[in-house]
Design a protein around this motif. Sequence first.
Motif, PDB file in Angstrom:
ATOM      1  N   UNK A   1      20.382  54.332  94.539  1.00 54.73           N
ATOM      2  CA  UNK A   1      18.981  54.604  94.393  1.00 54.73           C
ATOM      3  C   UNK A   1      18.542  56.034  94.408  1.00 54.73           C
ATOM      4  N   UNK A   2      19.448  57.011  94.224  1.00 57.90           N
ATOM      5  CA  UNK A   2      18.983  58.385  94.162  1.00 57.90           C
ATOM      6  C   UNK A   2      17.915  58.489  93.083  1.00 57.90           C
ATOM      7  N   UNK A   3      16.818  59.158  93.404  1.00 64.48           N
ATOM      8  CA  UNK A   3      15.708  59.242  92.459  1.00 64.48           C
ATOM      9  C   UNK A   3      16.012  60.241  91.352  1.00 64.48           C
ATOM     10  N   UNK A   4      15.771  59.823  90.121  1.00 63.99           N
ATOM     11  CA  UNK A   4      15.806  60.715  88.962  1.00 63.99           C
ATOM     12  C   UNK A   4      14.395  60.796  88.410  1.00 63.99           C
ATOM     13  N   UNK A   5      13.941  62.007  88.105  1.00 66.64           N
ATOM     14  CA  UNK A   5      12.581  62.214  87.608  1.00 66.64           C
ATOM     15  C   UNK A   5      12.592  62.582  86.128  1.00 66.64           C
ATOM     16  N   UNK A   6      11.460  62.323  85.461  1.00 73.48           N
ATOM     17  CA  UNK A   6      11.299  62.885  84.123  1.00 73.48           C
ATOM     18  C   UNK A   6      10.979  64.373  84.266  1.00 73.48           C
ATOM     19  N   UNK A   7      10.751  65.072  83.158  1.00 78.07           N
ATOM     20  CA  UNK A   7      10.659  66.525  83.238  1.00 78.07           C
ATOM     21  C   UNK A   7       9.343  67.063  83.775  1.00 78.07           C
ATOM     22  N   UNK A   8       8.346  66.191  84.033  1.00 80.73           N
ATOM     23  CA  UNK A   8       7.115  66.673  84.650  1.00 80.73           C
ATOM     24  C   UNK A   8       6.775  65.959  85.955  1.00 80.73           C
ATOM     25  N   UNK A   9       7.691  65.113  86.433  1.00 84.62           N
ATOM     26  CA  UNK A   9       7.508  64.482  87.724  1.00 84.62           C
ATOM     27  C   UNK A   9       6.525  63.334  87.766  1.00 84.62           C
ATOM     28  N   UNK A  10       6.101  62.837  86.604  1.00 79.47           N
ATOM     29  CA  UNK A  10       5.158  61.717  86.572  1.00 79.47           C
ATOM     30  C   UNK A  10       5.859  60.366  86.476  1.00 79.47           C
ATOM     31  N   UNK A  11       7.185  60.403  86.302  1.00 84.18           N
ATOM     32  CA  UNK A  11       7.983  59.180  86.317  1.00 84.18           C
ATOM     33  C   UNK A  11       9.201  59.405  87.202  1.00 84.18           C
ATOM     34  N   UNK A  12       9.626  58.335  87.876  1.00 88.39           N
ATOM     35  CA  UNK A  12      10.855  58.375  88.665  1.00 88.39           C
ATOM     36  C   UNK A  12      11.635  57.094  88.402  1.00 88.39           C
ATOM     37  N   UNK A  13      12.949  57.182  88.550  1.00 83.75           N
ATOM     38  CA  UNK A  13      13.826  56.051  88.260  1.00 83.75           C
ATOM     39  C   UNK A  13      14.889  55.952  89.355  1.00 83.75           C
ATOM     40  N   UNK A  14      15.300  54.732  89.664  1.00 84.49           N
ATOM     41  CA  UNK A  14      16.488  54.529  90.489  1.00 84.49           C
ATOM     42  C   UNK A  14      17.132  53.198  90.139  1.00 84.49           C
ATOM     43  N   UNK A  15      18.364  52.998  90.616  1.00 80.29           N
ATOM     44  CA  UNK A  15      19.057  51.731  90.424  1.00 80.29           C
ATOM     45  C   UNK A  15      18.765  50.829  91.601  1.00 80.29           C
ATOM     46  N   UNK A  16      18.326  49.621  91.308  1.00 78.89           N
ATOM     47  CA  UNK A  16      18.044  48.600  92.316  1.00 78.89           C
ATOM     48  C   UNK A  16      19.180  47.598  92.265  1.00 78.89           C
ATOM     49  N   UNK A  17      20.009  47.604  93.290  1.00 79.73           N
ATOM     50  CA  UNK A  17      21.165  46.709  93.308  1.00 79.73           C
ATOM     51  C   UNK A  17      20.765  45.366  93.887  1.00 79.73           C
ATOM     52  N   UNK A  18      20.917  44.320  93.102  1.00 82.25           N
ATOM     53  CA  UNK A  18      20.467  42.993  93.486  1.00 82.25           C
ATOM     54  C   UNK A  18      21.496  42.210  94.289  1.00 82.25           C
ATOM     55  N   UNK A  19      22.756  42.625  94.217  1.00 79.51           N
ATOM     56  CA  UNK A  19      23.819  41.851  94.875  1.00 79.51           C
ATOM     57  C   UNK A  19      24.909  42.815  95.305  1.00 79.51           C
ATOM     58  N   UNK A  20      25.490  42.558  96.468  1.00 84.22           N
ATOM     59  CA  UNK A  20      26.474  43.469  97.027  1.00 84.22           C
ATOM     60  C   UNK A  20      27.685  43.663  96.134  1.00 84.22           C
ATOM     61  N   UNK A  21      28.167  42.605  95.496  1.00 78.97           N
ATOM     62  CA  UNK A  21      29.421  42.697  94.752  1.00 78.97           C
ATOM     63  C   UNK A  21      29.269  42.565  93.247  1.00 78.97           C
ATOM     64  N   UNK A  22      28.081  42.216  92.749  1.00 78.23           N
ATOM     65  CA  UNK A  22      27.897  42.004  91.309  1.00 78.23           C
ATOM     66  C   UNK A  22      27.047  43.111  90.707  1.00 78.23           C
ATOM     67  N   UNK A  23      27.694  44.049  90.018  1.00 76.56           N
ATOM     68  CA  UNK A  23      26.965  45.118  89.357  1.00 76.56           C
ATOM     69  C   UNK A  23      26.094  44.593  88.224  1.00 76.56           C
ATOM     70  N   UNK A  24      26.472  43.431  87.662  1.00 77.14           N
ATOM     71  CA  UNK A  24      25.731  42.938  86.502  1.00 77.14           C
ATOM     72  C   UNK A  24      24.323  42.480  86.853  1.00 77.14           C
TER      73      UNK A  24
END
Length: 206
Positions: A82-105
Amino acid sequence: LIIDTFYDGHVTIGGSGKFFEGISFNNDGTKMYLTDEASVTNSSSKLVHNQYTLSTPYDISTATPDNKRLEAHSSGARKEFGVLEFNNDGTKAFNIDRQHLSNYNQNHIVEFSLTSPYNIDTATEVKETNFTNAADFAFNQDGTKFFYLAAGWHSNAASPNDSRLFQYDLGTPYDLDTATNSVSSDWGSGDVLILPEANGGTPSFE
């Protein structure tokens, strides 16, 4: 220089302590975001993004907590990325939300809208986008290209599934719904690719 995981004064639920998941900065190095994994129960956790101000850009010894935070869902599933990644003006942020401990899919990339740039307590979740086996991601500097790493795994020694790096063009900068023209490369089973920051850099292997 060290910042303790308890530097922000946050007391974890359940008393089991916190663990850093990642670090990111705003575009001029005056804001820093530490992502912690906070315990919810003995078998689940949630991500907490904490915001700091750096009086000297990119110098963590000058960091003071803003007492602003962005918490991931806590529906009982374990969230580990979930490290935050921002767009180039800081009005959007993104992270990975892991739904299951062992299933990346079951991972999703979550998009937030920030009414005040780089101020995470003004963030509102906009949407989730599924990219199969997503383990890491990055944008180029203007948001017209998107890269994500699909995690590899070994079902048995004879048939490993390689990690794969995907590249997409984005018709609208930083809008994952406009992703087209996918290309991919195999990086070999057992390799973990650490993607470069959005403002440039060279991929590295661990």
